[in-house]
Design an enzyme around this catalytic site. Structure first.
Site, short mmCIF file in Angstrom:
data_model
loop_
_atom_site.label_atom_id
_atom_site.label_comp_id
_atom_site.label_asym_id
_atom_site.label_seq_id
_atom_site.Cartn_x
_atom_site.Cartn_y
_atom_site.Cartn_z
N GLU A 8 0.82 -1.21 0.00
CA GLU A 8 0.00 0.00 0.00
C GLU A 8 0.86 1.26 0.00
O GLU A 8 1.92 1.31 0.63
CB GLU A 8 -0.92 0.02 1.22
CG GLU A 8 -1.95 -1.10 1.23
CD GLU A 8 -2.90 -0.99 2.41
OE1 GLU A 8 -2.79 -0.01 3.18
OE2 GLU A 8 -3.75 -1.89 2.57
N GLU A 15 -8.77 2.26 -4.57
CA GLU A 15 -9.84 2.02 -3.59
C GLU A 15 -10.46 3.34 -3.14
O GLU A 15 -9.76 4.27 -2.73
CB GLU A 15 -9.32 1.27 -2.36
CG GLU A 15 -10.40 0.99 -1.33
CD GLU A 15 -9.97 0.06 -0.21
OE1 GLU A 15 -10.78 -0.17 0.70
OE2 GLU A 15 -8.83 -0.45 -0.28
#
Length: 723
Positions: free
Chosen positions: A575, A643
């Site tokens: 991430e 996302e």
């Protein structure tokens, strides 16, 4: 060379970190084995602290907060030692009825001096006769010499005037005196003599005589008072009107009474007793004079008594309000009575211990240190949250009490101690100040932080162990999910999907955590290996959990290698796009490890982002996300997850980058889509994002099946009777 240097520094940092972890785990094991002893010792210290804190004094005098070596402070203390109290209590009496007011003041003054240990003397009127008896004391030396010479030069004339008192004889005597001065050449002529020296006072005497005669009083003393008032108009005059001996305001509606004190007003207990004595005497006088307005009282003793009362009240109020607010926030956040108790008890104990330490080290509080309890609770609650949250997460993940305590102390305890030591040093540096109030604040704050660290890393863990053991729940607190289900889901998905991602979201949907941060590398390897055994051709990606990234690049690389070698994943997902992450991605891809990026709402940074919120809503934020994806592409990432970003932003990123984009809550314009299996299968009965579409309601199916099974067993329908 630089690579060797970095390696050495990381090794040293890792060794230091390992030592701290081992120390905290050793403390954890000791607390786990002797938790009742820790609690008993804490109770004993708390009882002793309660006794000590009740003896803590509150000093309000500003002199007490100054440097004791200051010359002005030394002079003040010396004056108090030599002369006693240097302040008065001011009592203001209403004089709407002058006669009644004077009588009330006389009665009150006589009552106040009944106990000389409290009030040695009351000043409220000028005793003229005493001033006249000591009038020569008010003259300067040169004036005394002039008076003596004048009396000697006019001895015979003064005797004659004294033998025949009266206005006429006085005027004749004054004339002869002036003539004598002229004859002796001491005054050139009568014309050179200022008649106002004699005529002014005589005119006032005549006017006063006429007034008294008109009033029918005929008081000869009034002439003396009038003459004295004229004499006292010189530059050495007293602030009183000799015609009115009481100390009155200009409009004569208020009388001032100066009530002395036998001790300095720095002693609070003395001030309280002194004020009770004075107020009691005032009440007694008011009973004798019903209807007389109650006098106003002010002065050092009154202010000291009232300020002490107010500060003590504010100290208790601020501490109680801050404590209540913290408990309400905990109740709202955790909604668990045991968590509230686990935090509330250590907080209250910490404040009590700090007050006791203040009594034994300093001996008193000041207005500055008295309100520090609320600030200490704000700092102490941070320590409690770190320990409690980590312990709770570990317990929910299936760890035993001992294992959860070890992890909480090792992961959170070391950070707490490091931060607390830095804060303590900052506060203790204030002890170098010449301002006593600052020094005492530094000592109280530093001691308080140390005490709260001890409580939150020793007493709180002992309470957690005792609470869990009392419920006989020394094993896992949550039933583990059957890993066979993950193999079944992977086998079913293998026929219809291209990529299977084992995400650290399993911490939320499987382990029951509020976020993904508690998930460990071992747990990810375990679950990914299970999934891999159910796949035949789908591409398998494993999430690298939060705990494996921040420590060092070497540790992150080892985690990625284990993902491919032990769990049989074919790629890893990382991430963010910070410089550290971009460097890591470049390093991994250059060594043959495929990396999938992840931008937008990155769950591992949920606290930094302020919660699970849509990202990139502003043009600036959107441009930053686009730049991040491009940097990940340049670093070698083969794809990227978008996302919770606006649909148009996802469209723009997809159009302007070469690597595939995979959307989750990012709209239909991405190259691919991903959903959490528990969400799309309808197994998650709690929170479900708005963008999720449930393709089944398996939770309802499972629940109905379990209810049917239980009912048939109770009704004797299962198992069936064999023929």
């Amino acid at each position: 060379m630089s690579g060797w240097k970095d390696c050495g520094e990381n090794k040293m940092s890792s060794e230091n970190s390992g030592v701290r972890v081992r120390v905290m785990q050793a403390a954890s094991r000791l607390v786990y084995r002797r938790y009742w002893l820790v609690i008993a010792a804490a109770v004993a210290v708390t009882a002793f602290s309660w006794w000590s804190s009740r003896k803590l004094d509150l000093k309000l005098n500003f002199v007490d907060m100054l440097s004791p070596d200051d010359p002005a402070v030394l002079a003040y203390q010396g004056a108090v030692k030599q002369f006693g109290a240097l302040s008065f209590l001011f009592v203001v009496v209403d004089m709407e009825d002058p006669g009644r007011g004077r009588a009330f003041a006389d009665d009150l003054a006589s009552r106040l001096v009944e106990d000389k240990d409290f009030v040695p003397r009351v000043f409220y009127k000028a005793e003229i006769d005493k001033y006249l008896d000591d009038a020569l004391l008010f003259l300067k030396p040169e004036e005394l010499e002039l008076l003596a010479k004048t009396v000697e030069d006019n001895r015979d004339e003064l005797k004659r005037m004294a033998a025949d008192p009266g206005l006429a004889s006085t005027l004749e005597g004054v004339t002869r005196v002036i003539g004598g001065y002229v004859a002796r050449g001491q005054i050139d002529s009568v014309e050179s003599f200022d008649p106002a020296m004699v005529i002014g006072p005589l005119r006032e005497m005549v006017r006063a005589a006429k007034t008294y005669a008109a009033e029918g009083r005929g008081d000869p003393a009034a002439l003396r008072q009038t003459l004295l008032s004229q004499v006292m108009k010189a530059d050495r005059q007293l602030p009183i009107d000799p015609s009115e001996p009481y100390i009155l305001s200009r409009d004569k509606k208020r009388m001032l009474m100066l009530v002395s004190s036998s001790r300095p007003s720095e002693d609070f207990e003395w001030c309280r007793a002194y004020m009770e004595y004075v107020e009691g005497k005032i009440s007694a006088s008011m009973k004798k004079f019903p209807g007389q307005p109650r006098p106003l009282i002010t002065g050092n003793a009154a202010v000291m008594r009232d300020d002490n009362r107010v500060i003590r009240h504010d100290m208790k109020l601020t501490t109680l309000v801050s404590f209540s607010c913290i408990m309400l926030l905990f109740a709202f956040s955790f909604r668990n009575l045991s968590s509230i108790m686990m935090v509330g008890v250590p907080l209250a104990v910490g404040i009590l211990w700090t007050m006791a330490a203040g009594y034994w080290v300093i001996g008193h509080l000041t207005p500055i240190t008295a309100i520090f309890g609320a600030i200490l609770m704000g700092m102490g609650i941070d320590y409690a949250i770190l320990i409690l949250s980590r312990y709770t997460e570990e317990r929910h993940s299936g760890r035993s009490v001992k294992e959860a305590l070890d992890q909480a102390m090792a992961q959170s305890g070391t950070g707490i101690i490091a931060g607390a030591l830095a804060t303590c040093l900052a506060f203790f540096s204030m002890t170098r100040s010449s301002f006593s109030g600052g020094r005492e604040l530094g000592v109280m704050a530093g001691m308080g932080i140390i005490i709260f660290v001890i409580i939150m890393t020793v007493v709180l863990p002992a309470l957690l162990v005792a609470w869990d053991r009392s419920r006989k729940s020394v094993g896992p607190t949550q039933k583990k999910w059957d890993p066979k289900f993950m193999r079944l889901a992977a086998t079913a998905a293998d026929d219809g999907v291209d990529v299977v991602l084992v995400g650290d979201s399993l911490g939320m949907v499987i382990q029951g955590h509020p976020n993904t941060l508690p998930v460990t590398l071992e747990q990810m390897l375990y679950h990914t290996a299970i999934v891999s055994r159910g796949l035949s051709h789908a591409f398998l990606v494993m999430d690298i959990p939060f705990q494996s990234l921040p420590a060092s690049r070497e540790e992150a690389v080892r985690a990625c290698v284990r993902a491919l070698s032990e769990s049989r994943a074919q790629a890893v997902k990382i991430e963010g796009f910070t410089p550290y992450v971009l460097d890591l991605v470049s390093h991994l891809t250059s060594h043959g490890i495929p990396v999938m990026g992840h931008v937008g709402l990155v769950p591992q940074s949920v606290h930094q982002l302020g919660g699970f919120r849509i990202q990139g809503k502003t043009p600036e934020a959107g441009a930053k996300l686009l730049e991040g994806v491009q940097k990940l592409q340049d670093a070698g990432a083969f794809s990227v997850v978008l996302e919770a970003v606006p649909h148009e932003l996802a469209r723009e990123i997809t159009a302007r980058t070469a690597i595939p984009t995979i959307g989750i809550g990012a709209g239909p314009h991405c190259d691919g889509q991903v959903l959490v299996s528990y969400d799309l299968l309808g197994l998650n009965e709690t929170y479900c994002p708005r963008f999720v579409k449930k393709y089944a309601r398996l939770a309802e199916t499972v629940k109905a099946a379990m209810e049917t099974y239980a009912r048939e067993v109770r009704d004797g329908l299962f198992p069936e009777t064999q023929s």
